[in-house]
Structures are given as structure tokens and as C-alpha cells.
Design a protein around this motif. Structure first.
Motif, short mmCIF file in Angstrom:
data_model
loop_
_atom_site.label_atom_id
_atom_site.label_comp_id
_atom_site.label_asym_id
_atom_site.label_seq_id
_atom_site.Cartn_x
_atom_site.Cartn_y
_atom_site.Cartn_z
N GLU A 98 8.74 -17.62 10.97
CA GLU A 98 9.07 -16.26 11.81
C GLU A 98 9.96 -15.58 10.99
OE1 GLU A 98 7.99 -15.15 14.52
OE2 GLU A 98 6.67 -17.02 14.62
N GLY A 99 10.91 -16.33 10.21
CA GLY A 99 11.91 -15.57 9.08
C GLY A 99 11.02 -14.62 8.03
N LEU A 100 9.80 -15.39 7.59
CA LEU A 100 8.83 -14.56 6.80
C LEU A 100 8.35 -13.35 7.39
CD1 LEU A 100 7.58 -17.58 4.72
CD2 LEU A 100 9.06 -16.16 4.03
N VAL A 101 7.87 -13.57 8.54
CA VAL A 101 7.24 -12.50 9.22
C VAL A 101 8.12 -11.08 9.50
CG1 VAL A 101 6.33 -11.78 11.67
CG2 VAL A 101 5.57 -13.92 10.65
N VAL A 102 9.51 -11.67 9.71
CA VAL A 102 10.35 -10.71 10.16
C VAL A 102 10.45 -9.69 8.75
CG1 VAL A 102 12.86 -9.88 10.43
CG2 VAL A 102 11.72 -11.59 12.18
N GLU A 103 10.77 -10.49 7.79
CA GLU A 103 11.15 -9.95 6.18
C GLU A 103 9.92 -9.08 5.75
OE1 GLU A 103 12.95 -12.04 2.96
OE2 GLU A 103 13.31 -13.82 4.52
N ILE A 104 8.70 -9.66 5.94
CA ILE A 104 7.61 -8.97 5.61
C ILE A 104 7.34 -7.73 6.42
CG2 ILE A 104 5.01 -8.86 5.69
CD1 ILE A 104 5.14 -11.70 4.82
N GLY A 105 7.68 -7.76 7.57
CA GLY A 105 7.70 -6.40 8.56
C GLY A 105 8.77 -5.49 8.26
N LEU A 106 9.87 -6.05 7.86
CA LEU A 106 10.97 -4.97 7.33
C LEU A 106 10.61 -4.38 6.00
CD1 LEU A 106 14.24 -7.08 8.35
CD2 LEU A 106 13.42 -4.80 9.11
N LEU A 107 9.72 -5.14 5.22
CA LEU A 107 9.57 -4.44 4.04
C LEU A 107 8.28 -3.39 4.02
CD1 LEU A 107 9.63 -4.30 0.96
CD2 LEU A 107 7.97 -6.40 0.62
N GLU A 108 7.38 -3.70 5.07
CA GLU A 108 6.30 -2.93 5.47
C GLU A 108 6.98 -1.33 6.02
OE1 GLU A 108 2.66 -5.80 6.81
OE2 GLU A 108 4.27 -5.24 8.32
N LYS A 109 7.89 -1.67 6.95
CA LYS A 109 8.40 -0.25 7.37
C LYS A 109 9.09 0.28 6.27
CE LYS A 109 11.50 1.03 10.97
NZ LYS A 109 12.13 0.45 12.34
N ARG A 110 10.12 -0.35 5.34
CA ARG A 110 10.60 0.44 4.08
C ARG A 110 9.58 1.11 3.38
NH1 ARG A 110 14.28 -3.22 0.64
NH2 ARG A 110 14.90 -1.16 -0.11
N VAL A 111 8.68 0.38 3.27
CA VAL A 111 7.59 0.98 2.16
C VAL A 111 6.70 2.33 2.74
CG1 VAL A 111 5.06 0.64 1.34
CG2 VAL A 111 6.89 -0.85 1.04
N GLN A 112 6.92 2.32 4.17
CA GLN A 112 6.36 3.28 4.75
C GLN A 112 7.10 4.52 5.27
OE1 GLN A 112 3.10 3.66 5.68
NE2 GLN A 112 2.35 1.92 4.84
N THR A 113 8.36 4.09 5.27
CA THR A 113 9.44 5.16 6.03
C THR A 113 10.42 5.67 5.04
OG1 THR A 113 10.99 3.47 7.00
CG2 THR A 113 8.89 4.41 8.43
N THR A 114 10.56 5.32 3.62
CA THR A 114 11.58 5.46 2.93
C THR A 114 11.08 5.75 1.40
OG1 THR A 114 12.13 3.10 1.82
CG2 THR A 114 13.08 3.67 4.22
N ASP A 115 11.96 6.16 0.56
CA ASP A 115 11.48 6.28 -0.95
C ASP A 115 11.43 5.25 -1.72
OD1 ASP A 115 14.02 6.32 -0.95
OD2 ASP A 115 14.31 8.45 -1.87
N LEU A 116 11.45 4.19 -1.29
CA LEU A 116 11.49 2.87 -2.05
C LEU A 116 10.65 2.96 -3.08
CD1 LEU A 116 12.73 -0.15 -2.35
CD2 LEU A 116 10.79 -0.77 -1.09
N SER A 117 11.22 2.68 -4.46
CA SER A 117 10.04 2.89 -5.77
C SER A 117 9.28 1.85 -5.66
CB SER A 117 11.04 2.76 -6.71
OG SER A 117 11.70 1.29 -6.96
#
Length: 409
Positions: free
Chosen positions: A46-65
Motif C-alpha cells: 500500500e505504501g508503494l501504491v501511495v508513492e506511485i500515486g503521488l508521483l503520477e500526480k506530480r508528473v501531471q500537475t507540476t513542472d517536475l523535470s
């Protein structure tokens, strides 16, 4: 032994996770029940699921390189591939693969966007350079200078190009600005020199104007002031801090002179107006002698009037012909009366009168012929001049004829 859809714990405490490639060992659990072991590793999943979800959100909504995103993805993939969690690891791998595709697509999109921005920046800078090079030839110093400063601000707001291209365009841009500044500096240096020459010229004009301000030689001095004004206008403008002061001194000197002249002229005009009044009264007194009945008395009276006339000063120039003409008319009448008297008392004058009449008649006939010829040639001014001369000769002829008749009588 305990199990769930994605993992199990065997009798030795070894924890397994089920994958498409078969069961993979997750770890060993000796501290508690098999259920607790599965729950522990499920929480790690579940921790991995949360981390992947957060990363997906950062990629979609921020200017993460893209680089940072791939680093984060690789870190999560290592954890998924290590099989230290119980759950649908294949789904996590699929989500990470999809996230990689998204990051790659975003990287290409940003790359294309940067290329587009670079092209736009290149065109913008080329346009700025072209305009700067055109402004470098302008003589509109203030407007062109302000526009060049605005172009610099615009340039600073544009993205940099590759070093070679950016340096080349900047060199042209900077050279255009320098060329304009050099031309403007030379122009204003020349203008300063011209204004200094104008100042020196106007200092000289002011000195002369001030030296003339107390002159009473009205006509020549007024004429010289007009010449000084023409020289002043031709001299151009001096420096701003000198121009107004010089002009005030120059104008002030003129004002002193012309005020004095106006005062004198006003007194002279008043005196001449009074003289005119007196001479008009004498002309009226002389005109009362006409028609002449007593030549001797008229001659004595006119002599007295004329003496008083001569004692009076000048009259206004525009009135002089009219008032003097009235006196001349009376004078001519007395002269004609004297001539008539002389003819009556001198028989020898008859022959001379006849000869004079013939000469006058010939002159009148000649003038008439000349007048007709002038009119035929379209020379109206000459005809008018001859007509005035004809009037005088005709009057003399009429007088001669009259005198000749008197001799006949």
C-alpha cells in the motif's frame, strides 16, 4: 500456513508473493503469526501504491523535470522488482511503465515547445536587430533613443539562444546602438558648437543694441535695429541657459530706443497738427482774396499771409500737398492777374503773346499726338502722364488766348 490472493506464508515463515512469473520470495517472518506477516507486507505494498500515486500526480500537475521523474520512477521500480511487498505488483509495474511513457511524452513535448520558443526568440531577436540597425541611421534623436532603450528591455526578456547565435545577434544589436550613440554624440557636439557661435554672435548684437539705445538719430538707428534683428534671427539659437537672457537684453535695448523715439514723435506730431491747423486758417484767409478785384491790395495781403505762413513750422507729411496746394492756387491767381495787368499796360507784349500762343498751341497738338500714340501702344501709364502735362499746357494756352483777346480788345 496462511495465504491471500497475492501471497502466502509457509510453515517455515517464508513469505511469498504471486506474480506472472510465479511465486517470488518476499521475506521471512518469525516474530508473529502468518496473518501478521501478510498484513505487514501488504502495508508495504500500500505504501508503494501511495508513492506511485503521488508521483503520477506530480508528473501531471507540476513542472517536475523528466530527469527527476525518471529517477523517482527507477527508485520505485527497484522497490517493486525487489518483491518486498505483497500485492498486485504487475499492476504497479504497468503503472510505472505508463508513467515512463507519460514522462517521455512530456519531455518530447517540452523539447518541441523549447524548440518553438527558441525559433520565436531567434525571430524576435533578428527583428530587434533589424529595427536597431534601421534606427542607427535615424536623425530623430530623442524618439530613436527611447525606442532603442525599449528594444534593450525587450531583448532582456527573451530566452537565450545557443551561445554562438546569441552572441552574433547581440554583437549586431550592440553595434547598431553604439553607431547611433556615436552619431548622436557627434550631432550634439556640433549643435553645441553652433550654439556657442550663436551665443558669441548674439553677445555682440546685444552690445551694439545696448550702445544704440540712447541714440536720437531716429531714422538711421531704427534702420540699424532692423538689421540687427535680421542678424539675430540668422544667428540661430544659443544654449538654453543663455538664450532668454540675451533676448531680454536685446529686446530691452530696442524698447528703450523706440519708446524714446515714440515720445519724441508724439510731441512732434502734436506740434505739426497744431501747425497744420494754423496753416489751414491762413489758406482760408488767402482764398478769401479770390476773385481778385484789387490787385495791389491782394498782393499786399497775400505777402502778409505768406510771411506768417513761413514763420510756422512743419505740418504732417500726408497733409502737406493739400494745404500747400491751396496757397499755390491763390499765388497763381495773383501771378495771372499781374501778367494780365502787364499785358494791358505794355503794347509790345502783343507780339510776344501771339508768339507764345502759337508755341503753346503747337505743344498742345504735339502732346495730343503723343497721347494717342501711347494709347495705341497700350502704354496707359505714359498716356496718363502725358494727359497731366497736357492739362497744364492747355491751361497756359487758354490763358494766352485770353490775354491775346485782351490785346485785341
Amino acid at each position: 500456513m496462511s495465504s491471500d490472493p497475492w501471497g502466502r506464508v509457509d510453515e517455515t515463515g517464508t513469505v511469498y508473493v504471486r506474480t506472472a512469473d510465479g511465486e517470488q520470495v518476499v521475506g521471512s517472518w518469525q516474530a508473529g503469526s502468518p496473518e501478521e506477516a501478510l498484513a505487514y507486507f501488504e502495508r508495504k505494498y500500500e505504501g508503494l501504491v501511495v508513492e506511485i500515486g503521488l508521483l503520477e500526480k506530480r508528473v501531471q500537475t507540476t513542472d517536475l523535470s523528466a530527469k527527476d521523474a525518471r529517477t523517482a520512477i527507477d527508485h520505485l521500480r527497484e522497490q517493486v522488482d525487489a518483491h518486498h511487498a505483497v500485492g498486485d505488483l504487475e499492476t504497479l509495474r504497468a503503472r510505472l511503465d505508463k508513467l515512463v511513457a507519460t514522462v517521455d511524452a512530456r519531455r518530447e513535448e517540452r523539447k518541441a515547445q523549447r524548440a518553438k520558443q527558441t525559433d520565436e526568440a531567434r525571430r524576435s531577436k533578428e527583428d530587434l536587430v533589424a529595427e536597431a540597425e534601421q534606427l542607427a541611421q535615424s536623425d530623430q534623436w530623442r524618439a530613436a533613443g527611447e525606442r532603442l532603450r525599449a528594444l534593450v528591455d525587450t531583448w532582456k526578456g527573451l530566452p537565450r539562444l545557443d551561445r554562438k547565435s546569441d552572441d552574433e545577434l547581440w554583437h549586431r544589436f550592440s553595434h547598431a546602438r553604439s553607431a547611433f550613440s556615436k552619431r548622436r554624440k557627434a550631432h550634439f557636439a556640433q549643435l553645441d558648437a553652433q550654439r556657442e557661435d550663436a551665443r558669441k554672435t548674439k553677445e555682440r548684437l546685444v552690445a551694439e543694441a545696448e550702445s544704440l539705445s540712447d541714440s536720437t538719430d531716429w531714422g538711421p538707428t531704427a534702420a540699424r535695429y532692423r538689421e540687427l534683428m535680421a542678424e539675430w534671427k540668422a544667428a540661430g539659437r544659443a544654449q538654453r541657459e543663455h538664450e532668454d537672457d540675451l533676448w531680454n537684453r536685446f529686446r530691452g535695448a530696442q524698447d528703450v530706443f523706440f519708446a524714446a523715439r515714440s515720445s519724441v514723435f508724439a510731441e512732434r506730431d502734436a506740434e505739426q497738427a497744431e501747425n497744420l491747423k494754423l496753416k489751414e486758417e491762413l489758406a482760408e484767409e488767402a482764398e478769401k482774396l479770390l476773385p481778385i478785384s484789387d490787385l495791389k491790395a491782394a498782393r499786399a495781403a497775400f505777402r502778409s499771409i505768406n510771411e506768417r505762413w513761413e514763420a510756422i513750422g512743419h505740418v504732417p507729411r500726408d497733409a502737406r500737398p493739400r494745404v500747400e496746394g491751396r496757397m499755390h492756387t491763390v499765388d497763381r491767381a495773383i501771378q495771372e492777374a499781374e501778367e494780365a495787368e502787364w499785358r494791358r499796360t505794355n503794347p509790345e507784349a502783343r507780339a510776344r503773346a501771339a508768339g507764345l500762343t502759337g508755341q503753346l498751341q503747337a505743344a498742345v497738338d504735339k502732346l495730343k499726338g503723343q497721347i494717342e500714340q501711347a494709347r495705341a501702344q497700350g502704354n496707359a501709364s505714359k498716356a496718363e502722364k502725358l494727359e497731366r502735362e497736357l492739362e497744364g499746357r492747355q491751361a497756359l494756352l487758354d490763358q494766352a488766348l485770353k490775354g491775346l483777346q485782351e490785346f485785341g480788345g
